[in-house]
Motif scaffolding. Structure first.
Motif, PDB file in Angstrom:
ATOM      1  N   ALA A 167      97.737  91.785  51.849  1.00  0.00           N
ATOM      2  CA  ALA A 167      97.228  91.618  53.208  1.00  0.00           C
ATOM      3  C   ALA A 167      96.759  92.966  53.731  1.00  0.00           C
ATOM      4  O   ALA A 167      97.382  94.001  53.478  1.00  0.00           O
ATOM      5  N   THR A 168      95.639  92.974  54.432  1.00  0.00           N
ATOM      6  CA  THR A 168      95.111  94.205  55.002  1.00  0.00           C
ATOM      7  C   THR A 168      94.695  93.952  56.448  1.00  0.00           C
ATOM      8  O   THR A 168      94.425  92.840  56.837  1.00  0.00           O
ATOM      9  N   SER A 169      94.671  95.022  57.203  1.00  0.00           N
ATOM     10  CA  SER A 169      94.196  94.912  58.577  1.00  0.00           C
ATOM     11  C   SER A 169      92.844  95.591  58.735  1.00  0.00           C
ATOM     12  O   SER A 169      92.219  95.493  59.777  1.00  0.00           O
ATOM     13  N   HIS A 170      92.400  96.282  57.693  1.00  0.00           N
ATOM     14  CA  HIS A 170      91.147  97.014  57.755  1.00  0.00           C
ATOM     15  C   HIS A 170      90.556  97.065  56.354  1.00  0.00           C
ATOM     16  O   HIS A 170      91.295  97.241  55.392  1.00  0.00           O
TER      17      HIS A 170
END
Length: 99
Positions: free
Chosen positions: A52-55
């Motif tokens: 999972a990534t936010s950017h």
């Protein structure tokens, strides 16, 4: 393919207390179904092996050690000020407060 019906959209609108016309319900039922399908497609791609990534670009904070370095003395700093009092900068009052 999503099974979001016009009745589902009407129910959601009622829960959100949004007045919608029949035309709005017809239009949004198709658009919301497309959105639900797109989210489902993303869920298929996001497998357990994909972190999972936010950017999209890896980011990290940039820190440096806090090191004490030589600096100006209080007198040197205040020497360039237009006005000083009791070792502090003296500035014009801006809020009309009592001193």
């Amino acid at each position: 393919m999503s099974t979001l019906s016009r009745a589902d959209v009407a129910r959601l609108a009622a829960l959100a207390r949004i007045d919608m016309t029949d035309e709005d319900l017809d239009r949004l039922s198709g658009q919301l179904a497309a959105i639900v399908d797109a989210v489902a497609l993303v869920a298929e791609v996001a497998a357990a092996d994909v972190p999972a990534t936010s950017h999209p670009i890896p980011m990290s904070n940039v820190h440096r050690p806090d090191v004490v370095r030589p600096s100006l003395t209080q007198a040197e700093v205040l020497s360039g000020a237009p006005d000083a009092e009791d070792g502090r900068f003296r500035v014009p009052r801006i809020l009309g407060e009592e001193a």
